[in-house]
Design a protein around this motif. Structure first.
Motif, PDB file in Angstrom:
ATOM      1  N   UNK A  17      -0.318   1.151 -14.666  1.00  8.89           N
ATOM      2  CA  UNK A  17      -1.019   1.744 -13.526  1.00  8.89           C
ATOM      3  C   UNK A  17      -0.313   1.430 -12.217  1.00  8.89           C
ATOM      4  N   UNK A  18       0.159   0.184 -12.099  1.00 10.84           N
ATOM      5  CA  UNK A  18       0.864  -0.244 -10.892  1.00 10.84           C
ATOM      6  C   UNK A  18       2.155   0.554 -10.724  1.00 10.84           C
ATOM      7  N   UNK A  19       2.877   0.721 -11.821  1.00 10.00           N
ATOM      8  CA  UNK A  19       4.123   1.511 -11.777  1.00 10.00           C
ATOM      9  C   UNK A  19       3.828   2.956 -11.401  1.00 10.00           C
ATOM     10  N   UNK A  20       2.738   3.507 -11.966  1.00  8.69           N
ATOM     11  CA  UNK A  20       2.367   4.899 -11.689  1.00  8.69           C
ATOM     12  C   UNK A  20       2.037   5.080 -10.218  1.00  8.69           C
ATOM     13  N   UNK A  24       3.984   7.266  -7.450  1.00  6.86           N
ATOM     14  CA  UNK A  24       3.292   8.295  -6.669  1.00  6.86           C
ATOM     15  C   UNK A  24       3.549   8.086  -5.184  1.00  6.86           C
ATOM     16  N   UNK A  25       3.480   6.826  -4.749  1.00  4.12           N
ATOM     17  CA  UNK A  25       3.723   6.524  -3.335  1.00  4.12           C
ATOM     18  C   UNK A  25       5.133   6.907  -2.943  1.00  4.12           C
ATOM     19  N   UNK A  32       6.933  13.626   2.324  1.00  6.69           N
ATOM     20  CA  UNK A  32       6.604  13.581   3.755  1.00  6.69           C
ATOM     21  C   UNK A  32       7.877  13.569   4.589  1.00  6.69           C
ATOM     22  N   UNK A  33       8.841  12.733   4.185  1.00  7.88           N
ATOM     23  CA  UNK A  33      10.115  12.659   4.916  1.00  7.88           C
ATOM     24  C   UNK A  33      10.825  14.009   4.876  1.00  7.88           C
ATOM     25  N   UNK A  34      10.791  14.649   3.722  1.00  9.95           N
ATOM     26  CA  UNK A  34      11.435  15.950   3.557  1.00  9.95           C
ATOM     27  C   UNK A  34      10.771  16.991   4.461  1.00  9.95           C
ATOM     28  N   UNK A  35       9.432  16.990   4.496  1.00  9.87           N
ATOM     29  CA  UNK A  35       8.689  17.937   5.331  1.00  9.87           C
ATOM     30  C   UNK A  35       8.979  17.721   6.801  1.00  9.87           C
ATOM     31  N   UNK A  36       8.964  16.453   7.229  1.00  7.79           N
ATOM     32  CA  UNK A  36       9.233  16.135   8.634  1.00  7.79           C
ATOM     33  C   UNK A  36      10.647  16.558   9.000  1.00  7.79           C
TER      34      UNK A  36
END
Length: 50
Positions: A17-20, A24-25, A32-36
């Motif tokens: 779960x932690x890896x997932x 995801x993060x 987000x970086x790509x969109x900005x």
């Protein structure tokens, strides 16, 4: 014996779960970086052209 197995399964689920969540993060941050970058790219270039 059963308790140890249960503990192992719980630990495995927690790590998975932690890896997932970390994955995801990472994906969300990358998007987000790509969109900005895409949204700021044309804005930076347009004043230079005019």
């Amino acid at each position: 014996m059963e308790h140890v197995g249960l503990r192992f399964v719980a630990g495995y689920c927690f790590v998975t779960g932690l890896r997932f969540v970390t994955g995801l993060r990472f994906i969300a941050g990358y998007c987000v970086v790509l969109r900005v970058g895409i949204s700021l790219g044309p804005q930076r270039r347009s004043p230079a052209r005019t």
